[in-house]
Design an enzyme around this catalytic site. Structure first.
Site, PDB file in Angstrom:
ATOM      1  N   TYR A 290       3.192 -33.066  24.301  1.00 44.11           N
ATOM      2  CA  TYR A 290       2.407 -32.242  23.802  1.00 44.11           C
ATOM      3  C   TYR A 290       1.920 -32.398  22.434  1.00 44.11           C
ATOM      4  CZ  TYR A 290       1.403 -27.536  21.889  1.00 44.11           C
ATOM      5  OH  TYR A 290       0.597 -26.438  21.387  1.00 44.11           O
TER       6      TYR A 290
ATOM      7  N   GLU B 231      -5.399 -27.925  21.214  1.00 43.94           N
ATOM      8  CA  GLU B 231      -4.193 -28.013  22.109  1.00 43.94           C
ATOM      9  C   GLU B 231      -4.239 -29.109  23.316  1.00 43.94           C
ATOM     10  OE1 GLU B 231      -0.909 -25.238  23.234  1.00 43.94           O
ATOM     11  OE2 GLU B 231      -2.170 -25.445  24.951  1.00 43.94           O
TER      12      GLU B 231
END
Ligand code: GDP
Ligand code: MN
Length: 389
Positions: free
Chosen positions: A109, A197
């Protein structure tokens, strides 16, 4: 403003972030054609909607033949995909992205957000990325890597290397990871983003680092100087009520309830929503008409509120400082007449030219309930709504 995954990937690729080869498709035939163009024997069909968590909702499918791609495309296109981020209404899938499938060894992530307390861009990373990242961040927040960027110098290579090493990446992958992290940061900064993101950023079986998913949001107040970003807007993904109101210069946010609100000042508008809830109702929207609202602007606000078919009662709450109650009242009367309002309307006026405003409402002969305080107004509108519902 949000954009689609494929648009974010195109932008990030220009900043040196590696992304899989892919192409956009508006029909199943086009999706199959993309497979031929891309080559290989495994592809991923991905619904392009402004929401994450598509994987769990059937919006991401790995396929091993063209006929599977056709099936996936047939299934997704034209469907309203409901994810845990879209709300019960879901979002319409109008386009697909077809990509070469990646061989995933690890999912990372990587996120960039503006931390308002720090007043800095903050990088958040986790070696355990993928679809369970929310659960991991709740249950093991200590495993998240956080790194604050100093705006005076920007993201420096040593800082990106530090993040890459904290993720436990092999030495050979560090240069690619650094390129990715710095590329994302530059895209964030140079394009006036508020969020970048990548989840997952994958390490492939061959040891490459590739952005498998990408999400970007942009600062609406900077869009005037980013025409190449604003043209990526996809209105079909927005709340139609908000698009309508915002296109007309109104500060409007759609909510789920039945009581429409027209208020001046953002703080008073928030307080009004609270009071409606405390009185047992649910607001349908937030709307700040602003200071110095002309009768035309009030009329425009009524149109925007009534554009929501769920609205069953309206509360107008004005505390006039720069505003003038007589202008507001004039606008209210015109709105009731021109729009042939049939649902209960409660108006609370206070402040500058209150007497003049009240007189306009009283003399109109229209069915307008008035109230002295905000609490009284909230009670009256909720009772009137319940009586009518
Ligand atoms: P999201 O659910 O909206 O965040 O969509 P993602 O693009 O992140 O995809 C969800 C999940 O699908 C990923 O976490 C991967 O596990 C899987 N996935 C996506 N692309 C590929 C691929 O090319 N190969 C494989 N094996 N899995 C993929
Ligand atoms: Mn994702």
């Amino acid at each position: 403003m949000d954009i689609h995954e494929y648009q974010a990937k195109n932008l990030l690729a220009k900043f040196g972030v590696a992304v899989p080869r892919g192409g956009i498709a508006y029909s199943p035939e086009q999706a199959a054609y993309r497979c031929q163009e891309i080559g290989g024997d495994r592809w991923v069909v991905k619904a392009q909607i402004h929401s994450g968590a598509r994987g769990k909702a059937g919006g991401v499918r790995v396929c091993s033949s063209e006929s599977e791609v056709l099936d996936a495309a047939e299934f997704m296109l034209g469907r309203k995909l409901v994810t845990h981020q879209t709300g019960p209404g879901g979002k319409l899938v109008g386009r697909l992205y077809v990509e070469e499938a990646s061989d995933i060894a690890q999912e990372i992530y990587l996120g960039f957000v503006l931390d308002r307390t720090e007043e800095r861009v903050v990088v958040v990373a986790s070696a355990a990325g993928g679809m369970e990242i929310e659960q991991i961040s709740e249950e093991h927040p200590d495993t998240l890597i956080r790194s604050v960027v100093d705006p005076a110098v920007g993201m420096e290579p040593f800082q990106a290397r530090e993040i890459a090493f904290s993720l436990g990446l092999d030495a050979g992958m560090i240069p690619q990871a650094v390129k990715t992290i710095i590329g994302c940061y530059k895209a964030f900064r140079d394009l006036d983003a508020t969020m970048v993101e990548i989840n997952p950023l994958v390490v492939t079986g061959a040891g490459d680092i590739v952005a498998l998913d990408a999400k970007m949001s942009f600062d609406d107040n900077a869009l005037f100087r980013r025409p190449e970003i604003s043209e990526l807007r996809d209105k079909s993904q927005e709340d139609q009520r908000e698009t309508y109101a915002n296109d007309r210069g109104l500060n409007y946010i759609g909510l789920e309830g039945k009581i429409g609100c027209i208020v001046n000042g953002a703080g008073l508008a928030m307080a009004t929503l609270d009071m409606i809830k405390m009185a047992g109702g649910e607001p349908a929207n937030f709307l700040d008409v602003g200071g110095g609202a002309s009768p035309e602007r009030v009329l425009k606000s009524f149109r925007a509120v009534l554009n929501d078919p769920e609205v069953e009662a309206i509360l107008v709450n004005i505390f006039a400082g720069i505003n003038r109650c007589d202008w507001i009242a004039e606008g209210v009367v015109r709105a009731v007449q021109e729009l042939e309002l049939k649902i209960p309307l409660v108006v609370r006026l206070s402040g500058t030219n209150f007497e003049e405003g009240q007189k306009i409402l009283d003399d109109s002969g229209l069915n307008i309930v008035t109230a002295g305080s905000l609490a009284e107004a909230a009670d009256k509108v909720v009772s009137a709504w319940k009586a009518g519902a």
